[in-house]
Design a protein around this motif. Sequence first.
Motif, mmCIF file in Angstrom:
data_model
loop_
_atom_site.group_PDB
_atom_site.id
_atom_site.type_symbol
_atom_site.label_atom_id
_atom_site.label_comp_id
_atom_site.label_asym_id
_atom_site.label_seq_id
_atom_site.Cartn_x
_atom_site.Cartn_y
_atom_site.Cartn_z
ATOM 1 N N ARG A 477 0.846 -1.195 0.000
ATOM 2 C CA ARG A 477 0.000 0.000 0.000
ATOM 3 C C ARG A 477 0.879 1.242 0.000
ATOM 4 O O ARG A 477 1.774 1.396 0.819
ATOM 5 N N LEU A 478 0.631 2.102 -0.989
ATOM 6 C CA LEU A 478 1.391 3.352 -1.074
ATOM 7 C C LEU A 478 0.378 4.471 -1.195
ATOM 8 O O LEU A 478 -0.221 4.660 -2.256
ATOM 9 N N GLY A 479 0.124 5.152 -0.108
ATOM 10 C CA GLY A 479 -0.912 6.177 -0.119
ATOM 11 C C GLY A 479 -2.247 5.520 -0.421
ATOM 12 O O GLY A 479 -2.605 4.532 0.227
ATOM 13 N N GLU A 480 -2.935 6.006 -1.452
ATOM 14 C CA GLU A 480 -4.225 5.393 -1.774
ATOM 15 C C GLU A 480 -4.067 4.218 -2.741
ATOM 16 O O GLU A 480 -5.016 3.529 -3.047
ATOM 17 N N HIS A 481 -2.803 4.033 -3.240
ATOM 18 C CA HIS A 481 -2.585 2.939 -4.191
ATOM 19 C C HIS A 481 -2.331 1.639 -3.454
ATOM 20 O O HIS A 481 -1.600 1.612 -2.484
ATOM 21 N N LEU A 482 -2.908 0.580 -3.995
ATOM 22 C CA LEU A 482 -2.561 -0.755 -3.520
ATOM 23 C C LEU A 482 -1.865 -1.419 -4.704
ATOM 24 O O LEU A 482 -2.482 -1.674 -5.735
ATOM 25 N N ILE A 483 -0.585 -1.608 -4.557
ATOM 26 C CA ILE A 483 0.176 -2.046 -5.725
ATOM 27 C C ILE A 483 0.566 -3.502 -5.629
ATOM 28 O O ILE A 483 1.079 -3.966 -4.613
ATOM 29 N N ASP A 484 0.286 -4.204 -6.734
ATOM 30 C CA ASP A 484 0.616 -5.623 -6.858
ATOM 31 C C ASP A 484 1.844 -5.723 -7.738
ATOM 32 O O ASP A 484 1.820 -5.221 -8.853
ATOM 33 N N VAL A 485 2.914 -6.287 -7.226
ATOM 34 C CA VAL A 485 4.099 -6.382 -8.071
ATOM 35 C C VAL A 485 4.529 -7.826 -8.232
ATOM 36 O O VAL A 485 4.245 -8.673 -7.390
ATOM 37 N N ARG A 486 5.176 -8.059 -9.344
ATOM 38 C CA ARG A 486 5.809 -9.364 -9.542
ATOM 39 C C ARG A 486 7.296 -9.138 -9.373
ATOM 40 O O ARG A 486 7.858 -8.157 -9.855
#
Length: 795
Positions: A477-486
């Motif tokens: 979670r980065l601020g309002e972003h929920l980031i999915d990374v490979r």
Amino acid sequence: MNAIFTSTRQFSPMFRRLQTRLTVLYAALFGVVLLGLALTVQAAGSGHAGRIVQSDMAAAGEVFDRLWAVRSERLEAGAKLLSKDFGFREAMATRDSATIASAVDNLRDRLGLDLAFVMSPDGLLLAASDPGANAAAAVVAQALDDGEPMGVATIAGAPYQVVSAPIMAPDLTGWIVFAVRLDRRQMKALEGLSALPLEASIAQRSQGRWRLVTAAADAPSLAAPLRDGFDGLVSQSLNRGTTTLGGKGAPAMVLARPLKTLGGGGEVALVLSYLRARALAPYAPMTWLIAGVGLLGMALVVAGSWALARGVTRPITALTHAAHALQRGDLERVPEAEGRRDEVGVLARGFNAMAEAVADRERRISHAAFHDPETGMPNRLGLERAAKAMLEQPSADSVFVAALSVDRFARVRGAIGHELAAALLDGLRSRATGLRPDWAPGRISTDMLGVAFHATDTRAAAAEVEAVRLELEKAVRLGEHLIDVRITAGLSSPGVTGATATVMIKEADCALDAARADGRPLAAFDARAYAASAAGLSLMPELREAMAADQLTVVHQPKYDLRTQTVTGVETLVRWTHPRRGVLSPDLFIPMAEETGDVRALTERVLAIAVADQRRLTAAGHDLLFSINLSGRLVDDAGAIDTLLEIAGEAAGRICLEITETAVIEKPEAALVNIRRLAAAGVAVSIDDYGSGLSSLSYLKRMEADELKLDRSLVSEITRSAKDALLVRSTIELAHSLGLKVVAEGVEHTDEVALLAAMGCDMVQGYCIARPMTYDKLLAHLEAEPAAVPVAKRA
Ligand code: C2E
Ligand code: CA
Ligand code: CA
């Protein structure tokens, strides 16, 4: 300024020391001042003393005159008093010598005279108690004849002051004579009258020369300069007054005064002399004292200036030390700085402040050198430093370096912005070190984290990395972003003694590249594969020659249409027949050619051959679609596209360019533009290797592609995995709905062909249809085609 510094080179090594020079300088200055003072005092003193002595001597001369007169008067008064005494007169008249003698003796004792006697007017001695009286009477009698009863007379070789008074009763009945010997005692009394150490003596002129007469036994013998020129000095002084001997600052002065002589018998003079050496004699101890005090002062000045100079030079020496230390890169403070309020203190404090500023700047510079400015975590150099420290320990062989990279970081960054992308990387770092606190992390490149850590062996290290990698793939979670990374990871080989951190980081990086290339999440460094690819790189100069020398050939792999059950096209694949190594796989040299830019010329060459082969094949009655591979590197190269379109323009039949899905997704804008240009020119576009990467069909629909090639990895399991089968079927359906033909590649088994046909796949390509082959073999294959197809017709 310079001249001062350069001139110091002329000093001997000892004088190069500031302390010595200051001390010597001060001592010399003090010495000069002292000497100057002494000389001035002496010069002034001697001039002044000369004048004082001169006037004092003159005064002493006058005093002597007066004294002389007073004494004469006193003697005269005594003589007159006696001559008027009635009893004495009667005794004189009666020539009562006993009474006369008693009276005279009485008077003599009272007046302290040397001689006293009475004479008859005709010079006969009447009464005398002194044995010397006879001789004196003879001298005086002669003087009486001359009518001079007073003066200096020489009696028995000694000078006497003689005073006589007449005895009137009432006529002259005789003379009373008193005499005082001018001896040393008298002279001493005279000397005592002056403040100066004068010496008084009586000189007498005989045989034309002045001679000293009062040289009694107790008299200090006259000094040599006086003695030698005595006669000249006395006569000169009698003429001119005080006479100086030896010029200015003379060691001696003489004042001679004539004395009245009795009856004009020879000349007599009082000589006052002043000897400077003698005068100064009492001061000798004082002179020594002054000299001693001067020496003591000199010693004090030397010690004081030595200490003072030391006070100045010690901090300078400390400053020099500190400056040298600073030069070597050590921070060294000048201890004299605190507590000193003078200029040296200010200088030292200034130096300390400067040294601290330098050290601070150095700290910041080295921090900047070892840290990533965006995230503040260690950078590649920082990681290298940490790994190096671990490798220097005895447990070096348990050290590993892993590289962890965010897949498609550029895209992620495009979506969330640079700042958040950096924060993402830092978040991954903190998650990794939260799980493994003993891992040393660092940012190796924009999208890559590196870690140095300990593990028992490669297997254990890989397990560790994989565990962390899986954790990192959990949404961030980065601020309002929920980031999915490979995350893809690469692992170095274990550290061996002598291994460098730099090499290990490179190994991890290479392993990561290999993992990406293979579509694996994690790979360990494989030295052999690396050597092979390194060999590929060294092939590049040869590749250029190969192109020039027509060593590049192509093979064609048929694309089988499941609907018509005929070969409707081929994929043209490049081959390099190396003079020594034989036929080389494109997997070995294409990636390198992409790196060096040679891939453009190579692609043009392959297309040209394909176009030529297609022309021949058309002439032989086979109308096939020729597909060639367009490197991802050329997708955004408008110049390359121009040339390729030019070559394709010559083609007898249709041409298709296969572009990998990854290339399209990484450069969507350029790909979009160029694919449009190709489509407009009648060149078909195929999306290659679909399913090996991100696989976003919705994204691809914007492309005006004609064909979708399902990657071998997607197809190979369809007969065994229901999930894969479902995925392939839905993909085929979706592609169809987007107006794309679907080609399954890498099909090796006939049952796969059947299944694909059932799923509605348009074409298959693979070993089960045909291997890539030369033009001649292709032609033969096409001629014999019906028998070569092992696939049942679709229902
Ligand atoms: P690609 O475009 O995916 O090409 C298909 C590769 O799969 C070919 O390998 C082909 O020989 C192989 N193949 C075909 N059927 C089967 C099968 O049933 N099973 C298996 N295991 N493999 C099969 P190749 O010729 O070694 O080429 C490798 C890659 O090199 C190609 O992958 C392509 O990306 C690249 N390449 C080849 N020629 C060129 C070229 O002229 N230009 C460019 N840019 N790349 C080329
Ligand atoms: Ca291809
Ligand atoms: Ca392919």
